[in-house]
Write an enzyme that holds these catalytic residues in place. Structure first.
Site, PDB file in Angstrom:
ATOM      1  CB  ALA A 121      11.391 -42.038  20.948  1.00  0.00           C
ATOM      2  N   GLY A 169      12.932 -46.966  20.538  1.00  0.00           N
ATOM      3  CA  GLY A 169      14.213 -46.322  20.840  1.00  0.00           C
ATOM      4  C   GLY A 169      14.930 -47.005  22.000  1.00  0.00           C
ATOM      5  CD  GLU A 207      15.503 -47.546  16.974  1.00  0.00           C
ATOM      6  OE1 GLU A 207      14.913 -46.688  17.666  1.00  0.00           O
ATOM      7  OE2 GLU A 207      15.459 -47.548  15.736  1.00  0.00           O
ATOM      8  CD  GLU A 242      10.219 -48.257  16.624  1.00  0.00           C
ATOM      9  OE1 GLU A 242       9.986 -49.474  16.458  1.00  0.00           O
ATOM     10  OE2 GLU A 242      11.308 -47.844  17.066  1.00  0.00           O
TER      11      GLU A 242
HETATM   12  N1  CO8 Z   1       6.338 -42.579  25.248  1.00  0.00           N
HETATM   13  C1  CO8 Z   1       5.607 -41.864  26.146  1.00  0.00           C
HETATM   14  N2  CO8 Z   1       4.910 -42.424  27.143  1.00  0.00           N
HETATM   15  C2  CO8 Z   1       4.951 -43.769  27.257  1.00  0.00           C
HETATM   16  C3  CO8 Z   1       5.694 -44.573  26.369  1.00  0.00           C
HETATM   17  C4  CO8 Z   1       6.412 -43.913  25.309  1.00  0.00           C
HETATM   18  N3  CO8 Z   1       7.180 -44.591  24.434  1.00  0.00           N
HETATM   19  N4  CO8 Z   1       5.525 -45.866  26.718  1.00  0.00           N
HETATM   20  C5  CO8 Z   1       4.722 -45.867  27.794  1.00  0.00           C
HETATM   21  N5  CO8 Z   1       4.361 -44.615  28.124  1.00  0.00           N
HETATM   22  C6  CO8 Z   1       3.502 -44.187  29.233  1.00  0.00           C
HETATM   23  C7  CO8 Z   1       2.054 -44.510  28.989  1.00  0.00           C
HETATM   24  O1  CO8 Z   1       1.454 -43.522  28.183  1.00  0.00           O
HETATM   25  C8  CO8 Z   1       1.503 -44.529  30.387  1.00  0.00           C
HETATM   26  O2  CO8 Z   1       1.321 -43.217  30.839  1.00  0.00           O
HETATM   27  P1  CO8 Z   1      -0.045 -42.834  31.631  1.00  0.00           P
HETATM   28  O3  CO8 Z   1       0.064 -43.636  32.901  1.00  0.00           O
HETATM   29  O4  CO8 Z   1       0.097 -41.354  31.847  1.00  0.00           O
HETATM   30  O5  CO8 Z   1      -1.168 -43.247  30.771  1.00  0.00           O
HETATM   31  C9  CO8 Z   1       2.656 -45.112  31.203  1.00  0.00           C
HETATM   32  O6  CO8 Z   1       3.829 -44.943  30.396  1.00  0.00           O
HETATM   33  C10 CO8 Z   1       2.506 -46.597  31.473  1.00  0.00           C
HETATM   34  O7  CO8 Z   1       2.258 -47.257  30.260  1.00  0.00           O
HETATM   35  P2  CO8 Z   1       0.981 -48.210  30.027  1.00  0.00           P
HETATM   36  O8  CO8 Z   1      -0.166 -47.822  30.904  1.00  0.00           O
HETATM   37  O9  CO8 Z   1       0.728 -48.252  28.553  1.00  0.00           O
HETATM   38  O10 CO8 Z   1       1.570 -49.592  30.553  1.00  0.00           O
HETATM   39  P3  CO8 Z   1       1.214 -51.054  30.061  1.00  0.00           P
HETATM   40  O11 CO8 Z   1       1.917 -51.982  30.990  1.00  0.00           O
HETATM   41  O12 CO8 Z   1      -0.262 -51.210  29.858  1.00  0.00           O
HETATM   42  O13 CO8 Z   1       1.886 -51.172  28.584  1.00  0.00           O
HETATM   43  C11 CO8 Z   1       3.685 -50.917  27.003  1.00  0.00           C
HETATM   44  C12 CO8 Z   1       3.286 -51.096  28.483  1.00  0.00           C
HETATM   45  C13 CO8 Z   1       3.313 -52.182  26.208  1.00  0.00           C
HETATM   46  C14 CO8 Z   1       5.189 -50.721  26.974  1.00  0.00           C
HETATM   47  C15 CO8 Z   1       2.944 -49.692  26.403  1.00  0.00           C
HETATM   48  O14 CO8 Z   1       3.110 -48.583  27.271  1.00  0.00           O
HETATM   49  C16 CO8 Z   1       3.420 -49.275  25.045  1.00  0.00           C
HETATM   50  O15 CO8 Z   1       3.056 -49.896  24.068  1.00  0.00           O
HETATM   51  N6  CO8 Z   1       4.250 -48.230  24.969  1.00  0.00           N
HETATM   52  C17 CO8 Z   1       4.726 -47.662  23.737  1.00  0.00           C
HETATM   53  C18 CO8 Z   1       5.808 -48.523  23.109  1.00  0.00           C
HETATM   54  C19 CO8 Z   1       6.229 -47.942  21.785  1.00  0.00           C
HETATM   55  O16 CO8 Z   1       5.463 -47.829  20.874  1.00  0.00           O
HETATM   56  N7  CO8 Z   1       7.525 -47.563  21.669  1.00  0.00           N
HETATM   57  C20 CO8 Z   1       8.070 -46.977  20.467  1.00  0.00           C
HETATM   58  C21 CO8 Z   1       8.004 -45.480  20.524  1.00  0.00           C
HETATM   59  S1  CO8 Z   1       8.532 -44.688  19.014  1.00  0.00           S
HETATM   60  C22 CO8 Z   1      10.204 -44.830  19.057  1.00  0.00           C
HETATM   61  O17 CO8 Z   1      10.771 -45.320  19.982  1.00  0.00           O
HETATM   62  C23 CO8 Z   1      10.969 -44.301  17.876  1.00  0.00           C
HETATM   63  C24 CO8 Z   1      12.462 -44.244  18.163  1.00  0.00           C
HETATM   64  C25 CO8 Z   1      13.237 -43.573  17.080  1.00  0.00           C
HETATM   65  C26 CO8 Z   1      13.399 -42.091  17.220  1.00  0.00           C
HETATM   66  C27 CO8 Z   1      14.174 -41.619  18.438  1.00  0.00           C
HETATM   67  C28 CO8 Z   1      14.536 -40.147  18.475  1.00  0.00           C
HETATM   68  C29 CO8 Z   1      13.576 -39.179  17.898  1.00  0.00           C
END
Ligand code: CO8
Length: 258
Positions: free
Chosen positions: A66, A109, A112, A132
């Site tokens: 998400a 998400g 999921e 998460e």
């Molecule tokens: N949301 C928003 N932006 C994101 C997300 C995300 N989930 N994941 C990545 N991005 C963005 C980064 O901020 C980055 O943006 P910017 O270039 O502007 O800084 C861009 O995507 C590229 O990401 P990274 O530079 O971090 O790339 P890496 O290769 O270094 O890392 C990862 C990749 C490991 C995937 C890393 O981006 C990461 O850890 N992302 C977050 C993963 C995460 O925590 N997901 C869970 C989110 S919470 C959730 O899903 C809850 C769901 C249940 C509720 C749903 C409805 C409400």
């Protein structure tokens, strides 16, 4: 290919293909994207020309979760009032088979949503998890319920409490994905599977999906009774006659979807 901003939609030989189109944020799922996805899936669910639906991201990410930026500063009441999960519930009600094509990250998400699909094809480079816990929350779109059902309690606890990712091979071994394919062919291979599936009888496809999903909801005896009724019901379709006659006549069946 038509673009409705955050998703791309296309059709191919009985298959509807929807692709997430937020590459800069690894296809993070915000409410607008989820709304567009649910709208598109419902359109195809009602379209007799479409038998199977593929949901895909790009090479780097199916979806990295998400949209964290969209949620970070919201209050509990704001999250509650937004009631974003209604779109997820709409996706859960799609009757046609959903095939996930997963390359790269399927996290939070994204994982999921992947688990709401019926057949899951993962590229060898897939990284799948529920991270998460690393951002101070927990899965909220079904992860705590679907993951243990898919991989068992021990592995689900490990993934949800540590936030670690599974490789595609580990996910296959755990029963979380259906097949693993080479990364350079992740979408082609998924399309081959989906097109082949789309040639089957559409009523049988939908009822078989419904019966398998019942296994998650009902006690065994109730599930078996449900299956039996759907099995009988298929003998009211022309596709059943065509399928069995074609087998006897040693030819390929041509299903009409009724
Ligand atoms: N949301 C928003 N932006 C994101 C997300 C995300 N989930 N994941 C990545 N991005 C963005 C980064 O901020 C980055 O943006 P910017 O270039 O502007 O800084 C861009 O995507 C590229 O990401 P990274 O530079 O971090 O790339 P890496 O290769 O270094 O890392 C990862 C990749 C490991 C995937 C890393 O981006 C990461 O850890 N992302 C977050 C993963 C995460 O925590 N997901 C869970 C989110 S919470 C959730 O899903 C809850 C769901 C249940 C509720 C749903 C409805 C409400």
């Amino acid at each position: 290919m038509t673009s409705t901003s955050l998703i791309l939609a296309d059709t191919d030989d009985g298959v509807g293909v929807v692709r997430f189109n937020r590459p800069k944020v690894l296809n993070a799922l915000n409410p607008q994207l989820m709304e567009e996805l649910a709208d598109q899936l419902e359109t195809w669910d009602a379209d007799p020309a479409i038998n199977v639906i593929v949901i895909a991201g790009n090479e780097r990410a199916f979806a990295a979760g998400a949209d964290i930026g969209d949620m970070a500063e919201r209050s509990s009441v704001e999250m509650y009032e937004r009631d974003q999960f209604t779109t997820w519930d709409r996706i859960q009600r799609i009757r046609k088979p959903l095939v996930a094509a997963v390359s790269g990250f399927a996290l939070g998400g994204g994982c999921e949503l992947m688990m709401m699909c019926d057949v899951i094809v993962a590229a060898e480079n897939a990284q799948i998890g529920q991270p998460e816990i690393n951002i101070g929350v927990m899965p909220g779109a079904g992860g705590t319920q679907r993951l243990p059902r898919a991989v068992g309690k021990a592995r689900a606890m490990d993934l949800i409490l540590t936030g670690r990712f599974l490789t595609a091979a580990e996910a296959l071994d755990a029963g979380l994905v259906s097949r693993v394919v080479p990364p350079e062919h992740w979408l082609d291979e998924t399309m081959t599977i989906a097109r082949d599936m789309a040639k089957k009888g559409s009523v049988a496809l939908r009822l078989a999906k419904e019966a398998v999903l019942k296994a998650y909801e009902a006690p065994l005896s109730e599930g078996i009774a449900f299956e039996r009724k759907l099995f009988y019901m298929l003998f009211a379709t022309e596709d059943q006659k065509e399928g069995m006659r074609a087998f006897a006549e040693k030819r390929r069946a041509t299903f009409k979807g009724h």
